[in-house]
Enzyme design. Structure first.
Site, mmCIF file in Angstrom:
data_model
loop_
_atom_site.group_PDB
_atom_site.id
_atom_site.type_symbol
_atom_site.label_atom_id
_atom_site.label_comp_id
_atom_site.label_asym_id
_atom_site.label_seq_id
_atom_site.Cartn_x
_atom_site.Cartn_y
_atom_site.Cartn_z
ATOM 1 N N CYS A 89 2.297 -6.151 -0.538
ATOM 2 C CA CYS A 89 1.572 -4.944 -0.162
ATOM 3 C C CYS A 89 1.929 -4.616 1.280
ATOM 4 O O CYS A 89 1.949 -5.501 2.123
ATOM 5 C CB CYS A 89 0.065 -5.171 -0.300
ATOM 6 S SG CYS A 89 -0.904 -3.724 0.144
ATOM 7 N N HIS A 131 -1.953 -1.156 -8.960
ATOM 8 C CA HIS A 131 -2.040 -1.613 -7.558
ATOM 9 C C HIS A 131 -2.533 -0.476 -6.652
ATOM 10 O O HIS A 131 -3.434 -0.677 -5.830
ATOM 11 C CB HIS A 131 -0.648 -2.109 -7.122
ATOM 12 C CG HIS A 131 -0.554 -2.588 -5.704
ATOM 13 N ND1 HIS A 131 -0.258 -3.903 -5.383
ATOM 14 C CD2 HIS A 131 -0.694 -1.934 -4.521
ATOM 15 C CE1 HIS A 131 -0.239 -4.021 -4.052
ATOM 16 N NE2 HIS A 131 -0.489 -2.846 -3.514
ATOM 17 N N GLU A 132 -1.949 0.710 -6.816
ATOM 18 C CA GLU A 132 -2.289 1.826 -5.919
ATOM 19 C C GLU A 132 -3.696 2.348 -6.184
ATOM 20 O O GLU A 132 -4.413 2.722 -5.255
ATOM 21 C CB GLU A 132 -1.259 2.952 -6.042
ATOM 22 C CG GLU A 132 0.187 2.568 -5.714
ATOM 23 C CD GLU A 132 0.356 1.841 -4.386
ATOM 24 O OE1 GLU A 132 -0.452 2.065 -3.459
ATOM 25 O OE2 GLU A 132 1.293 1.028 -4.268
ATOM 26 N N HIS A 135 -6.248 0.350 -4.490
ATOM 27 C CA HIS A 135 -6.418 0.712 -3.068
ATOM 28 C C HIS A 135 -7.487 1.791 -2.899
ATOM 29 O O HIS A 135 -8.220 1.801 -1.916
ATOM 30 C CB HIS A 135 -5.100 1.243 -2.480
ATOM 31 C CG HIS A 135 -4.184 0.180 -1.956
ATOM 32 N ND1 HIS A 135 -4.551 -0.702 -0.963
ATOM 33 C CD2 HIS A 135 -2.904 -0.138 -2.274
ATOM 34 C CE1 HIS A 135 -3.537 -1.514 -0.692
ATOM 35 N NE2 HIS A 135 -2.530 -1.209 -1.479
HETATM 36 ZN ZN ZN Z 1 -0.739 -2.208 -1.538
#
Ligand code: ZN
Length: 190
Positions: A89, A131-132, A135
Site C-alpha cells: 500500500c 483494497h481501494e 480505504h
Molecule cells: Zn492502499
C-alpha cells in the site's frame, strides 16, 4: 494537473470513513486527474482519495492496462476467494503481506460527470477494487491480516520510521516507496 502528497499510516484521514461525492464539478474533475497523475507517477495500481488527504468516496485504478476511476463505488463480491497474493500500500511504504480477497468483484458507481458505471473483474482487478474501497471505509489491508502475518505487520509498522520515509517519498517519489499497491510487489506490470 499536479502530483499530490501521499498520506502515510498514522494520518487520521486514512482511518476516517469517507463521504459520498455529491458535487460533480470542476473540483472533482481536478481531483480525479491529479489522483491519476499521482498514481502513474508512483507506478501504483490504485489510489483512493483519502490517501491524498481528501475524505471523499473516489478511487482510481490501473491494472493490466485497464485504467479508470469510480466515484461512490458499491461492491458486489463473489462468495468464494482467490488465492492469497501479496499486497502493498502506498500509505504503508516498504511492507507487503498476502491478503485474502474475494475472487470476483462487480463495482457500480458513477464517473466524474455523475454517469452510472459498472466494472467487473477477477484476480488483481478484483483485489484492487476491494483494497481501494476498504480505504474509503478507513480500512487498511493490514487490518485484514491474521495470525503471524498480522503480528509481523503491526511490529513493522510500530518500528518503522515513517517520518523519514515520508521525507524520502516527497523528494524521491516512486523509487523510495518501493511497495506501491499492485506494483512490483504483485509481480505484474500495471
Ligand atoms: Zn492502499
Amino acid at each position: 494537473m499536479a502530483i499530490l502528497n501521499i498520506r502515510i499510516i498514522g494520518d487520521p484521514v486514512l482511518r476516517t470513513v469517507a463521504d459520498p461525492v455529491t458535487e460533480f464539478g470542476p473540483e472533482l474533475a481536478k481531483l480525479v486527474a491529479d489522483m491519476t497523475e499521482t498514481m502513474e507517477d508512483v507506478e501504483g495500481a490504485g489510489l483512493a482519495a483519502p490517501q491524498v488527504g481528501v475524505s471523499l468516496r473516489v478511487f482510481t485504478y490501473r491494472i493490466g492496462g485497464v485504467e479508470g476511476h469510480i466515484v461512490n463505488p458499491v461492491l458486489e463480491n463473489s462468495e468464494d476467494f482467490q488465492p492469497d497474493q501479496v499486497e502493498g500500500c502506498l500509505s504503508i511504504p516498504g511492507l507487503g503481506f498476502p491478503v485474502r480477497r474475494y475472487r470476483h468483484t462487480r463495482v457500480t458507481g458513477v464517473d466524474l460527470q455523475g454517469n452510472p458505471v459498472t466494472v467487473e473483474g477477477e484476480d488483481m482487478l478484483a483485489r484492487c477494487f476491494q483494497h481501494e474501497t476498504d480505504h474509503l471505509d478507513g480500512i487498511l489491508y493490514t487490518d485484514r491480516l491474521e495470525g503471524e502475518d498480522r503480528k509481523a505487520a503491526l511490529r513493522a509498522i510500530r518500528n518503522a520510521n515513517y517520518d523519514a520515509i515520508t521525507e524520502q517519498t516527497t523528494t524521491k517519489r516512486a523509487k523510495s516507496v518501493g511497495t506501491s499497491f499492485g506494483g512490483s510487489s504483485f509481480g505484474i506490470t500495471p
